[in-house]
Design an enzyme around this catalytic site. Structure first.
Site, PDB file in Angstrom:
ATOM      1  N   ARG B  51     -10.603  -7.211  -3.093  1.00  0.00           N
ATOM      2  CA  ARG B  51     -11.585  -6.702  -2.143  1.00  0.00           C
ATOM      3  C   ARG B  51     -11.034  -6.615  -0.718  1.00  0.00           C
ATOM      4  O   ARG B  51     -11.087  -5.585  -0.072  1.00  0.00           O
ATOM      5  CB  ARG B  51     -12.777  -7.645  -2.183  1.00  0.00           C
ATOM      6  CG  ARG B  51     -14.008  -7.185  -1.529  1.00  0.00           C
ATOM      7  CD  ARG B  51     -15.051  -8.252  -1.766  1.00  0.00           C
ATOM      8  NE  ARG B  51     -15.062  -8.646  -3.167  1.00  0.00           N
ATOM      9  CZ  ARG B  51     -15.799  -8.047  -4.083  1.00  0.00           C
ATOM     10  NH1 ARG B  51     -16.596  -7.068  -3.756  1.00  0.00           N
ATOM     11  NH2 ARG B  51     -15.759  -8.439  -5.342  1.00  0.00           N
ATOM     12  N   THR B  52     -10.456  -7.720  -0.263  1.00  0.00           N
ATOM     13  CA  THR B  52      -9.948  -7.765   1.109  1.00  0.00           C
ATOM     14  C   THR B  52      -8.783  -6.787   1.280  1.00  0.00           C
ATOM     15  O   THR B  52      -8.685  -6.074   2.272  1.00  0.00           O
ATOM     16  CB  THR B  52      -9.503  -9.198   1.469  1.00  0.00           C
ATOM     17  OG1 THR B  52     -10.599 -10.069   1.237  1.00  0.00           O
ATOM     18  CG2 THR B  52      -9.075  -9.307   2.917  1.00  0.00           C
ATOM     19  N   LYS B  80      11.136 -16.070  -5.396  1.00  0.00           N
ATOM     20  CA  LYS B  80      12.522 -16.555  -5.430  1.00  0.00           C
ATOM     21  C   LYS B  80      12.720 -17.690  -4.425  1.00  0.00           C
ATOM     22  O   LYS B  80      13.834 -18.147  -4.211  1.00  0.00           O
ATOM     23  CB  LYS B  80      13.482 -15.415  -5.072  1.00  0.00           C
ATOM     24  CG  LYS B  80      13.450 -14.260  -6.045  1.00  0.00           C
ATOM     25  CD  LYS B  80      14.324 -13.121  -5.523  1.00  0.00           C
ATOM     26  CE  LYS B  80      13.996 -11.822  -6.221  1.00  0.00           C
ATOM     27  NZ  LYS B  80      14.328 -10.664  -5.392  1.00  0.00           N
ATOM     28  N   ARG B 101      -2.292 -12.540   3.305  1.00  0.00           N
ATOM     29  CA  ARG B 101      -3.097 -13.570   2.638  1.00  0.00           C
ATOM     30  C   ARG B 101      -2.131 -14.516   1.953  1.00  0.00           C
ATOM     31  O   ARG B 101      -1.154 -14.072   1.330  1.00  0.00           O
ATOM     32  CB  ARG B 101      -4.044 -12.974   1.611  1.00  0.00           C
ATOM     33  CG  ARG B 101      -4.607 -14.075   0.729  1.00  0.00           C
ATOM     34  CD  ARG B 101      -5.830 -13.723  -0.010  1.00  0.00           C
ATOM     35  NE  ARG B 101      -6.944 -13.408   0.870  1.00  0.00           N
ATOM     36  CZ  ARG B 101      -8.208 -13.584   0.505  1.00  0.00           C
ATOM     37  NH1 ARG B 101      -8.501 -14.085  -0.672  1.00  0.00           N
ATOM     38  NH2 ARG B 101      -9.173 -13.230   1.306  1.00  0.00           N
ATOM     39  N   HIS B 129     -10.575 -17.223   7.593  1.00  0.00           N
ATOM     40  CA  HIS B 129     -10.683 -15.858   7.072  1.00  0.00           C
ATOM     41  C   HIS B 129     -11.389 -15.037   8.156  1.00  0.00           C
ATOM     42  O   HIS B 129     -12.531 -14.628   7.995  1.00  0.00           O
ATOM     43  CB  HIS B 129     -11.466 -15.874   5.760  1.00  0.00           C
ATOM     44  CG  HIS B 129     -11.400 -14.585   4.990  1.00  0.00           C
ATOM     45  ND1 HIS B 129     -10.613 -13.518   5.373  1.00  0.00           N
ATOM     46  CD2 HIS B 129     -12.016 -14.206   3.843  1.00  0.00           C
ATOM     47  CE1 HIS B 129     -10.764 -12.540   4.497  1.00  0.00           C
ATOM     48  NE2 HIS B 129     -11.614 -12.935   3.561  1.00  0.00           N
TER      49      HIS B 129
END
Lengths: 143, 303
Positions: B51-52, B80, B101, B129
């Site tokens: 969604r974001t 990695k 994020r 957020h």
């Protein structure tokens, strides 16, 4: 018991009784090759008992670390056998690599080479928070 | 303003400015359709959030810009073992702005210390957020026309819900805002947040009863009560229905009250509420794209 007066150096006074070795370790005084005296359980009018550290050399100590560990400590600067300055400590605004963040979800737990930084967010209660995740480290948690 | 890491990075004036731009974009979308022509946004999503991410990507495309990035850590060099610092130093050469994020709290702050382009925090673990909070603020402004003189009910999981914490911190800066905290005892707002409200002299009450609180609310901000948050199954079963919003419970609400929800919804708002004019959560999701457009423009310094 007699301990020699120092000529040029520092006296860390009003250390809480029994905490001098911790301070010795945090300040890495073991790396010095001058005379360092740790005096434990000295009688004190104000504190009952206290510890004192005498360092017989003109060195710079990290007053931020010292202020974080215990802002009640005083630093006496001695020159030619005389007290020339008495420094009173405060809680530092920021401390670097003194407190380690205990939050397992904090980026400091995985990111390589990241310094552990805490900032003073509540002066009255001596509360420090991690600058990354804002987790709380209560002041005095080192002692 | 160079980065957006926490909602508290923004002054009230900056928030007003972003909201004004978002409103102007909504009114005149064509005016903005080429504003970011030739600019690239990197979306570094170290954990999935469809969604974001889609909201950010849509925002950049609607400004005429381009998007590159990854949507899970497995498809990035993080798998990695590359550090956040190294990743953003490199991506700074490829993109004009970075949206990140990350599951670790504080990762976007580390990114902002190392990148040479603006960083937007699109969620760091349970921590911040800020673009969700900006979305909530734009929605409150558009739906209610004001930020002051509001009674805001926060319902559900107030202990772990980061969107709730940020919204409280953002809204408590306005005049005469009251909060009604509606939650089971197990999921009350954290002590530190209560202390912030007390220190700032902000009025709030705590209750376990959604229906009782309903008539006084101007805004009801719903969140999900998750099963795994409860200590035992019996408590969950006893309480789960009391925090489900139904059209029947809405009968007691003001006619101009608004229901917000950060989405995704599971069952905490029943479907029959969707048709009520007071249900603002889908409009809220739509607003999320516009406020992100405004934010991208601001951080890129595009007039």
């Amino acid at each position: 018991m007699h301990i020699d007066e120092i000529k040029n150096g520092l006296v860390l006074d009003h250390i809480k009784a029994g905490k001098s070795m911790k301070i010795y370790n945090y300040l890495e005084l073991d790396k010095l090759d001058c005379v360092v005296a740790i005096i434990k359980n000295v009688s004190s009018k104000k504190m009952g008992k206290k510890d004192i550290i005498k360092i017989d050399a003109e060195i710079e100590v990290d007053v931020d670390i010292l202020g974080y560990i215990d802002p009640g400590i005083t630093v006496d600067v001695i020159k030619d056998g005389k007290l020339v300055e008495k420094r009173h400590l405060e809680l530092p605004e920021k401390v670097c690599n003194v407190i380690h963040c205990k939050n397992p979800r904090c980026i400091t737990s995985t990111e390589q080479g990241l310094q552990q930084m805490f900032k003073l967010t509540d002066k009255a209660n001596g509360i420090y928070r991690c600058i990354y995740c804002e987790s709380k480290a209560k002041h005095g948690s080192l002692l | 303003m160079k980065n957006l890491i926490s909602i508290l990075d923004l002054s009230l004036e900056e928030i007003d400015e972003l909201i004004a731009t978002a409103n102007d974009i909504i009114e005149n979308p064509v005016k903005y359709s080429e504003k970011c022509h030739g600019k690239k946004m990197a979306t570094l999503f170290f954990e999935p959030s469809t969604r974001t991410r889609l909201s950010f990507e849509a925002a950049m495309y609607e400004l005429g810009g381009n998007v590159l990035g990854f949507s899970e850590a497995n498809s990035s060099s993080a798998s990695k073992g590359e550090s956040v610092a190294d990743t953003v130093k490199v991506v700074s050469y490829y993109a004009d702005i970075i949206t990140m994020r990350h599951p670790k709290e504080g990762a976007p702050l580390v990114a902002s210390m190392n990148a040479t382009v603006p960083i937007i925090n699109a969620g760091d673990g349970g921590h911040n957020h800020p673009t969700q909070t900006l979305t909530d603020l734009l929605t409150i402004k558009r739906e209610m026309g004001r930020f002051d003189n509001l009674t805001i009910g926060l319902c559900g999981d107030l202990k772990f819900g980061r969107t709730v914490h940020s919204l409280v911190q953002a809204m408590m800066r306005y005049n005469n805002v009251k909060f009604v905290m509606i939650s089971p005892d197990e999921l009350k707002i954290p002590e530190y947040l209560k202390q912030e409200l007390i220190d700032a002299g902000v009025e709030f009450t705590e209750t376990t009863d959604l229906e009782k609180a309903m008539p006084e609310l101007d805004i009801l901000y719903m969140t999900r009560v998750q099963r795994e948050r409860f200590f035992n199954e019996a408590d969950y079963i006893r309480l789960k229905d009391s925090y489900i919003l139904t059209s029947e419970k809405l009968l007691a609400a003001k006619a101009d009250m608004r229901v917000l929800h950060p989405l995704p919804r599971v069952n905490e708002i029943s479907l029959d509420v969707d048709d009520d004019i007071r249900a603002a959560y889908f409009r809220q999701a739509c607003n999320g794209k516009y406020i992100r457009m405004a934010l991208i423009l601001k951080l890129l310094g595009v007039e």
